[in-house]
Design a protein around this motif. Structure first.
Motif, PDB file in Angstrom:
ATOM      1  N   THR A  94     -13.792 -18.756 -10.270  1.00  0.00           N
ATOM      2  CA  THR A  94     -14.832 -19.554 -10.061  1.00  0.00           C
ATOM      3  C   THR A  94     -15.865 -20.264 -11.140  1.00  0.00           C
ATOM      4  O   THR A  94     -15.996 -21.258 -11.230  1.00  0.00           O
ATOM      5  N   LEU A  95     -16.172 -19.203 -12.147  1.00  0.00           N
ATOM      6  CA  LEU A  95     -16.521 -19.447 -13.317  1.00  0.00           C
ATOM      7  C   LEU A  95     -15.885 -20.549 -14.167  1.00  0.00           C
ATOM      8  O   LEU A  95     -16.326 -21.417 -14.795  1.00  0.00           O
ATOM      9  N   ALA A  96     -14.514 -20.408 -14.275  1.00  0.00           N
ATOM     10  CA  ALA A  96     -13.782 -21.240 -15.075  1.00  0.00           C
ATOM     11  C   ALA A  96     -13.258 -22.594 -14.497  1.00  0.00           C
ATOM     12  O   ALA A  96     -13.458 -23.682 -15.315  1.00  0.00           O
ATOM     13  N   TYR A  97     -13.100 -22.503 -13.211  1.00  0.00           N
ATOM     14  CA  TYR A  97     -12.345 -23.553 -12.527  1.00  0.00           C
ATOM     15  C   TYR A  97     -13.092 -24.278 -11.426  1.00  0.00           C
ATOM     16  O   TYR A  97     -13.039 -25.149 -10.959  1.00  0.00           O
ATOM     17  N   GLY A  98     -14.174 -23.440 -11.045  1.00  0.00           N
ATOM     18  CA  GLY A  98     -14.683 -23.976  -9.904  1.00  0.00           C
ATOM     19  C   GLY A  98     -14.362 -23.573  -8.656  1.00  0.00           C
ATOM     20  O   GLY A  98     -13.001 -23.279  -8.417  1.00  0.00           O
ATOM     21  N   TRP A  99     -15.203 -23.326  -7.532  1.00  0.00           N
ATOM     22  CA  TRP A  99     -14.663 -23.278  -6.151  1.00  0.00           C
ATOM     23  C   TRP A  99     -14.354 -24.535  -5.269  1.00  0.00           C
ATOM     24  O   TRP A  99     -15.065 -25.258  -4.874  1.00  0.00           O
ATOM     25  N   LYS A 100     -13.154 -24.839  -5.439  1.00  0.00           N
ATOM     26  CA  LYS A 100     -12.452 -26.132  -4.844  1.00  0.00           C
ATOM     27  C   LYS A 100     -11.424 -25.773  -3.865  1.00  0.00           C
ATOM     28  O   LYS A 100     -10.856 -24.433  -3.858  1.00  0.00           O
ATOM     29  N   PRO A 101     -11.098 -26.632  -3.082  1.00  0.00           N
ATOM     30  CA  PRO A 101      -9.686 -26.564  -2.324  1.00  0.00           C
ATOM     31  C   PRO A 101      -8.600 -26.110  -3.137  1.00  0.00           C
ATOM     32  O   PRO A 101      -8.565 -26.124  -4.193  1.00  0.00           O
ATOM     33  N   LEU A 102      -7.966 -25.240  -2.242  1.00  0.00           N
ATOM     34  CA  LEU A 102      -6.423 -24.591  -3.132  1.00  0.00           C
ATOM     35  C   LEU A 102      -5.455 -25.645  -3.051  1.00  0.00           C
ATOM     36  O   LEU A 102      -5.207 -26.295  -1.885  1.00  0.00           O
ATOM     37  N   ALA A 154      -5.204 -16.754 -21.558  1.00  0.00           N
ATOM     38  CA  ALA A 154      -3.780 -17.242 -21.950  1.00  0.00           C
ATOM     39  C   ALA A 154      -3.697 -18.780 -21.339  1.00  0.00           C
ATOM     40  O   ALA A 154      -2.828 -19.443 -21.860  1.00  0.00           O
ATOM     41  N   PHE A 155      -4.207 -19.340 -20.089  1.00  0.00           N
ATOM     42  CA  PHE A 155      -4.361 -20.511 -19.681  1.00  0.00           C
ATOM     43  C   PHE A 155      -4.850 -21.259 -20.582  1.00  0.00           C
ATOM     44  O   PHE A 155      -4.432 -22.630 -20.919  1.00  0.00           O
ATOM     45  N   ASP A 187      12.530 -25.729  -4.966  1.00  0.00           N
ATOM     46  CA  ASP A 187      11.768 -26.211  -3.978  1.00  0.00           C
ATOM     47  C   ASP A 187      10.915 -25.221  -2.906  1.00  0.00           C
ATOM     48  O   ASP A 187      10.592 -25.740  -1.902  1.00  0.00           O
ATOM     49  N   SER A 188      10.671 -24.081  -3.529  1.00  0.00           N
ATOM     50  CA  SER A 188       9.608 -22.968  -2.663  1.00  0.00           C
ATOM     51  C   SER A 188       8.640 -22.529  -3.584  1.00  0.00           C
ATOM     52  O   SER A 188       9.024 -22.722  -4.980  1.00  0.00           O
ATOM     53  N   PRO A 189       7.524 -22.160  -3.209  1.00  0.00           N
ATOM     54  CA  PRO A 189       6.550 -21.683  -4.080  1.00  0.00           C
ATOM     55  C   PRO A 189       7.068 -20.397  -4.750  1.00  0.00           C
ATOM     56  O   PRO A 189       7.767 -19.509  -4.147  1.00  0.00           O
ATOM     57  N   ASN A 190       6.842 -20.393  -6.095  1.00  0.00           N
ATOM     58  CA  ASN A 190       7.159 -19.159  -6.982  1.00  0.00           C
ATOM     59  C   ASN A 190       6.193 -19.046  -8.031  1.00  0.00           C
ATOM     60  O   ASN A 190       5.091 -19.924  -8.148  1.00  0.00           O
ATOM     61  N   ALA A 191       6.537 -17.988  -9.161  1.00  0.00           N
ATOM     62  CA  ALA A 191       5.672 -17.851 -10.272  1.00  0.00           C
ATOM     63  C   ALA A 191       5.474 -18.881 -10.870  1.00  0.00           C
ATOM     64  O   ALA A 191       4.052 -19.489 -11.403  1.00  0.00           O
ATOM     65  N   PHE A 192       6.401 -19.840 -11.267  1.00  0.00           N
ATOM     66  CA  PHE A 192       5.975 -20.950 -12.302  1.00  0.00           C
ATOM     67  C   PHE A 192       5.466 -22.225 -11.370  1.00  0.00           C
ATOM     68  O   PHE A 192       4.559 -22.766 -11.925  1.00  0.00           O
ATOM     69  N   ALA A 193       5.832 -22.200 -10.049  1.00  0.00           N
ATOM     70  CA  ALA A 193       4.951 -23.285  -9.491  1.00  0.00           C
ATOM     71  C   ALA A 193       3.657 -23.118  -9.297  1.00  0.00           C
ATOM     72  O   ALA A 193       2.755 -23.848  -9.502  1.00  0.00           O
ATOM     73  N   LEU A 194       3.240 -21.670  -9.168  1.00  0.00           N
ATOM     74  CA  LEU A 194       1.682 -21.231  -8.877  1.00  0.00           C
ATOM     75  C   LEU A 194       1.170 -21.543 -10.419  1.00  0.00           C
ATOM     76  O   LEU A 194       0.015 -21.668 -10.322  1.00  0.00           O
ATOM     77  N   ALA A 195       2.005 -21.348 -11.252  1.00  0.00           N
ATOM     78  CA  ALA A 195       1.232 -21.331 -12.776  1.00  0.00           C
ATOM     79  C   ALA A 195       0.908 -22.802 -12.997  1.00  0.00           C
ATOM     80  O   ALA A 195      -0.173 -23.066 -13.614  1.00  0.00           O
ATOM     81  N   ASP A 196       1.795 -23.626 -12.384  1.00  0.00           N
ATOM     82  CA  ASP A 196       1.399 -25.148 -12.794  1.00  0.00           C
ATOM     83  C   ASP A 196       0.154 -25.725 -12.022  1.00  0.00           C
ATOM     84  O   ASP A 196      -0.506 -26.410 -12.714  1.00  0.00           O
ATOM     85  N   VAL A 197      -0.221 -24.996 -10.967  1.00  0.00           N
ATOM     86  CA  VAL A 197      -1.507 -25.134 -10.348  1.00  0.00           C
ATOM     87  C   VAL A 197      -2.656 -24.241 -10.418  1.00  0.00           C
ATOM     88  O   VAL A 197      -3.640 -24.132  -9.928  1.00  0.00           O
ATOM     89  N   GLY A 198      -2.324 -23.211 -11.379  1.00  0.00           N
ATOM     90  CA  GLY A 198      -3.217 -21.914 -11.513  1.00  0.00           C
ATOM     91  C   GLY A 198      -4.683 -22.203 -11.954  1.00  0.00           C
ATOM     92  O   GLY A 198      -5.458 -21.519 -11.771  1.00  0.00           O
ATOM     93  N   THR A 199      -4.965 -23.425 -12.662  1.00  0.00           N
ATOM     94  CA  THR A 199      -6.044 -23.781 -13.170  1.00  0.00           C
ATOM     95  C   THR A 199      -6.840 -24.797 -12.421  1.00  0.00           C
ATOM     96  O   THR A 199      -7.813 -25.449 -12.716  1.00  0.00           O
ATOM     97  N   VAL A 200      -6.376 -25.158 -11.214  1.00  0.00           N
ATOM     98  CA  VAL A 200      -7.049 -26.037 -10.350  1.00  0.00           C
ATOM     99  C   VAL A 200      -8.035 -25.706  -9.663  1.00  0.00           C
ATOM    100  O   VAL A 200      -9.217 -26.371  -9.614  1.00  0.00           O
ATOM    101  N   SER A 201      -8.227 -24.524  -9.297  1.00  0.00           N
ATOM    102  CA  SER A 201      -9.427 -23.792  -8.634  1.00  0.00           C
ATOM    103  C   SER A 201      -9.451 -22.422  -8.675  1.00  0.00           C
ATOM    104  O   SER A 201      -8.355 -21.716  -9.297  1.00  0.00           O
ATOM    105  N   ALA A 202     -10.483 -21.792  -8.118  1.00  0.00           N
ATOM    106  CA  ALA A 202     -10.663 -20.242  -8.143  1.00  0.00           C
ATOM    107  C   ALA A 202      -9.562 -19.718  -7.553  1.00  0.00           C
ATOM    108  O   ALA A 202      -8.859 -18.564  -7.552  1.00  0.00           O
TER     109      ALA A 202
END
Length: 298
Positions: free
Chosen positions: A165-173, A57-58, A72-87
């Protein structure tokens, strides 16, 4: 000389000699029995494949990045925006979108089908006639249901970490509101999130158990537990209720988002744990008392 087998002679209390209540319906037997059921296999397989579906889907929706969290608080949309940054980000998003409904159904299914399923098949009275003490039967089935619920949570978490990890790598959150969390620290925070969600979902598991001993229809037991979550979420959205919302079982269901802030905020998580355990204890005790007094006709 008597030729009667001593193992068949009745004991002083009327039970057959050699009979031990604690040896009936072992945990291992019930665990293997539930593992052979199609609903268990398909449920666990679905949770293992869900991260793959999210990755697809991503990938397919990579071109559409106009989502605005509007908060101004973490939510589903905010996490989706950065969902592909790291594992770590991918895993947290998978847990968030699953905890609202999918995991609720899974916990309700594994614990609501415990006794109601046996009653629906007409085998419950034969189990008790074996004889398996009622308290032991319910305890073993509840324990197995909880273990499979834990396995389901573990499969979803591990599968999300692997796919991420396979898709985006093991990087900082990457926190939704800015800042980063070291990869090692992020791993422990993910485990804390999974653990917290498990505790909050004990409310669903215990209510499903109570519904399971109150009906002969497994779907009614599962549906009743899921309905509680839905109604609780609706009421939690009614701000006019004020402090009354604090006693709702889903009031602190997303308190784990405090783990994404710096410094970590756990006050609401503590309240959520206390509230969830209180509900779980009440529903569980109620279920055992009701089952001990219930007339078994199926």
């Amino acid at each position: 000389m008597s030729t009667v087998d001593e193992t068949l002679t009745p004991a002083a209390d009327g039970a057959a000699s050699g009979y031990r209540a604690h040896r009936t319906l072992s945990f291992g037997t019930e665990f293997r029995r539930q593992l052979t059921r199609r609903r268990t296999q398909w449920t666990l397989a679905l949770l293992a494949l869900l991260p793959v579906a999210l990755y697809i889907a991503f990938t397919v929706g990579a071109g559409d990045s106009n989502t605005d969290s509007g908060s101004d608080s973490p939510n589903a949309f905010a996490l989706a925006d950065v969902g592909t940054v790291s594992a770590a980000n991918f895993t947290l998003f998978a847990l968030l979108v699953s905890s609202g409904f999918l995991l609720v159904v899974v916990f309700a299914l594994f614990n609501g089908d415990t006794v109601a399923g046996e009653a629906g098949w007409g085998s419950l009275r034969y189990l008790l006639a074996t004889p398996v003490p009622r308290g032991r039967l319910l305890a073993v089935k509840y324990a197995v249901g909880l273990v499979y619920s834990l396995i389901a949570m573990a499969i979803l978490t591990v599968a999300s970490l692997v796919v991420g990890t396979l898709a985006y790598g093991w990087k900082p959150l990457s926190a939704p509101l800015g800042g980063e969390v070291a990869a090692t620290d992020a791993f422990w925070r993910i485990l804390a999130v999974a653990g917290y969600l498990t505790v909050t979902l004990l409310v669903v598991a215990s209510l499903a158990l109570l519904m399971s001993v109150s009906t002969d229809a497994p779907l009614a037991a599962v549906g009743g537990a899921v309905m509680l979550q839905i109604v609780s979420n609706i009421l939690n959205a009614v701000t006019a209720l004020g402090d009354i919302r604090d006693v709702l079982p889903t009031r602190y269901s997303q308190a784990w988002l405090g783990l994404l802030s710096t410094p970590v905020q756990t006050d609401e998580m503590v309240r959520g744990i206390v509230t969830s355990l209180a509900y779980a204890v009440v529903f569980s005790v109620w279920a055992f008392i009701h089952f001990q007094r219930k007339d078994i006709t199926s």
